[in-house]
Structures are given as C-alpha cells and as structure tokens.
Design a protein around this motif. Structure first.
Motif, mmCIF file in Angstrom:
data_model
loop_
_atom_site.group_PDB
_atom_site.id
_atom_site.type_symbol
_atom_site.label_atom_id
_atom_site.label_comp_id
_atom_site.label_asym_id
_atom_site.label_seq_id
_atom_site.Cartn_x
_atom_site.Cartn_y
_atom_site.Cartn_z
ATOM 1 N N UNK A 1 0.786 -0.917 0.243
ATOM 2 C CA UNK A 1 -0.111 -0.025 -0.064
ATOM 3 C C UNK A 1 0.903 1.092 0.003
ATOM 4 N N UNK A 2 0.508 2.247 -0.740
ATOM 5 C CA UNK A 2 1.443 3.363 -0.825
ATOM 6 C C UNK A 2 0.526 4.816 -0.297
ATOM 7 N N UNK A 3 0.699 5.630 0.302
ATOM 8 C CA UNK A 3 0.376 6.636 0.827
ATOM 9 C C UNK A 3 0.994 7.977 0.204
ATOM 10 N N UNK A 4 0.522 8.714 -0.607
ATOM 11 C CA UNK A 4 1.196 9.707 -1.391
ATOM 12 C C UNK A 4 1.114 11.043 -0.743
ATOM 13 N N UNK A 5 2.250 11.756 -0.498
ATOM 14 C CA UNK A 5 2.233 13.134 0.166
ATOM 15 C C UNK A 5 3.079 13.917 -0.990
ATOM 16 N N UNK A 6 2.634 15.304 -1.077
ATOM 17 C CA UNK A 6 3.394 16.226 -2.105
ATOM 18 C C UNK A 6 3.505 17.437 -1.275
ATOM 19 N N UNK A 7 4.683 18.313 -1.557
ATOM 20 C CA UNK A 7 4.700 19.405 -0.688
ATOM 21 C C UNK A 7 5.817 20.299 -1.597
ATOM 22 N N UNK A 8 5.614 21.406 -1.354
ATOM 23 C CA UNK A 8 6.920 22.494 -1.653
ATOM 24 C C UNK A 8 8.010 22.545 -0.784
ATOM 25 N N UNK A 9 7.705 21.959 0.456
ATOM 26 C CA UNK A 9 8.761 22.008 1.450
ATOM 27 C C UNK A 9 9.385 20.672 1.608
ATOM 28 N N UNK A 10 10.602 20.631 1.787
ATOM 29 C CA UNK A 10 11.521 19.441 2.046
ATOM 30 C C UNK A 10 11.026 18.881 3.285
ATOM 31 N N UNK A 11 10.407 19.033 4.236
ATOM 32 C CA UNK A 11 9.957 18.465 5.396
ATOM 33 C C UNK A 11 8.826 18.664 5.575
ATOM 34 N N UNK A 12 8.249 17.428 5.893
ATOM 35 C CA UNK A 12 6.377 17.300 6.061
ATOM 36 C C UNK A 12 6.305 16.892 7.544
ATOM 37 N N UNK A 13 5.859 17.648 8.489
ATOM 38 C CA UNK A 13 5.676 17.142 9.749
ATOM 39 C C UNK A 13 3.861 16.462 9.839
ATOM 40 N N UNK A 14 3.753 15.222 10.050
ATOM 41 C CA UNK A 14 2.288 14.862 10.130
ATOM 42 C C UNK A 14 1.656 15.454 11.304
ATOM 43 N N UNK A 15 2.394 16.066 12.245
ATOM 44 C CA UNK A 15 1.531 16.470 13.781
ATOM 45 C C UNK A 15 0.721 17.725 13.473
ATOM 46 N N UNK A 16 0.947 18.213 12.335
ATOM 47 C CA UNK A 16 0.334 19.453 11.701
ATOM 48 C C UNK A 16 -1.262 19.311 11.649
ATOM 49 N N UNK A 17 -1.340 18.152 11.252
ATOM 50 C CA UNK A 17 -2.765 17.710 10.893
ATOM 51 C C UNK A 17 -3.281 16.414 11.723
ATOM 52 N N UNK A 18 -4.120 16.340 12.480
ATOM 53 C CA UNK A 18 -4.440 15.295 13.175
ATOM 54 C C UNK A 18 -4.961 14.163 12.436
ATOM 55 N N UNK A 19 -5.533 14.617 11.210
ATOM 56 C CA UNK A 19 -5.889 13.276 10.479
ATOM 57 C C UNK A 19 -4.666 12.703 9.755
ATOM 58 N N UNK A 20 -3.798 13.326 9.534
ATOM 59 C CA UNK A 20 -2.354 12.626 8.940
ATOM 60 C C UNK A 20 -2.068 11.833 10.316
ATOM 61 N N UNK A 21 -1.938 12.220 11.360
ATOM 62 C CA UNK A 21 -1.676 11.338 12.392
ATOM 63 C C UNK A 21 -2.439 10.064 12.443
ATOM 64 N N UNK A 22 -3.731 10.100 12.812
ATOM 65 C CA UNK A 22 -4.605 9.001 12.571
ATOM 66 C C UNK A 22 -4.489 8.117 11.391
#
Length: 179
Positions: free
Chosen positions: A69-90
């Motif tokens: 299974x693959x979860x895809x994330x994209x950003x203009x920033x080279x660091x993605x903090x999942x704690x910034x979004x409760x849904x990402x943590x869950x």
C-alpha cells in the motif's frame, strides 16, 4: 477539478504501471541511472489500484514479487510534519497497524514540487512487524520515517530513497526463474 494531491497520485500510478507517456515526461530531467530505473517499469510494471477513503491508502501496487500500500504526499517544502494535521496522524497510525497485522510493507511516497531529476522519495514506517523473504529485505533497505520527540512522524525528503532506486532494486528480481 481534481484535488491537489490527485495529480501526484495519478503520476505515481502511471509511473508504476509502466505508462510510456508518464515515464517519458518524468525522465526529462533525470540522469541515466534514474531513466533506466523508470524505464524498467515498461517491461515489469505493477498493477496499481487507486484506493478511496480519507483514512485508507492512496494506491495499492501489486506484482508477482512485491505488493504494498502507498500513501502519497506532496509539498513545496522538503520536510513534512504529520503532527500539523490530526487526520494525518490518525491515518499514519491506522496504516501502520493494518500493515503490521497483515505483515506487509507500508510505503510513503513523497513528491517534492519543483525538483529536477527524480522528485520522488520513498519511506516506510518504523515497526516491529516481522516480514519474510524479499519483503523483509526490501523493508530493511527503505529509510524509515523519523519520529519527533512528541511521537509524531516526520518526512525529510532528503533522507528518503529515490523512487528510481526502489524501482532498480525491485527490478533485480529474476523474472526468468521457473521455480
């Protein structure tokens, strides 16, 4: 109009599926090694299924030798903090639990916007799950997501494995083996 992440989900789906147009577009700024790795998907593609649901996974890649299974994330920033979004943590916690229970490798694919060369980086999750055979070897090769002091996952694009390196590795399978 497609959601912002849908563009990159589709891009990854087409790349893993061996779509010639998607591969040709991707390798325009890639070096020779990256180009060869992406090109290997033309001969040995995955069947890739787009999944639905905000707490599921984005894609499921299937092939005779590897499936994940693959979860895809994209950003203009080279660091993605999942704690910034409760849904990402869950979402991350559910994915790790499901993959541990089923003994499969969870994959996070991180697409950095505006990069020349291979813009995709691959991660797995730190886990005590025991895998066997090729899946166990693959899990050891893929960098793990970092975990913050607060126990949340962090993706640092620079620390990930290039998607082209993953494709090169899974392309080393012996397709002529008749065992």
């Amino acid at each position: 109009m497609a959601a912002p992440g849908d563009t990159y989900e589709r891009e990854l789906k087409y790349l893993l599926s061996g779509d010639e147009k998607a591969i040709a577009k991707m390798v325009k700024t890639c070096d020779e090694t990256e180009t060869q790795a992406y090109g290997s998907m033309k001969d040995f593609p995955f069947m890739v299924i787009r999944a639905a649901g905000s707490l599921g996974v984005d894609l499921v890649a299937l092939r005779w030798d590897f499936s994940f299974p693959i979860e895809v994330k994209s950003s203009e920033n080279d660091v993605l903090y999942m704690s910034k979004n409760a849904r990402l943590v869950e979402q991350a916690n559910r994915m790790m639990e499901d993959c541990d229970r089923c003994h499969i490798i969870p994959i996070y694919a991180y697409r950095l916007k505006g990069v020349r060369g291979d813009p995709w980086r691959i991660f797995t999750m730190p886990s005590e799950s025991r895998l066997r055979g090729r899946a166990a070897l693959l899990k050891e090769r893929i960098p793990k997501l970092d975990v913050s002091k607060g126990g949340n996952f962090v993706m640092r694009w620079n620390d990930g494995m290039k998607l082209s390196e993953l494709l090169s590795y899974v392309g080393m399978s012996n397709y002529d083996d008749r065992e």
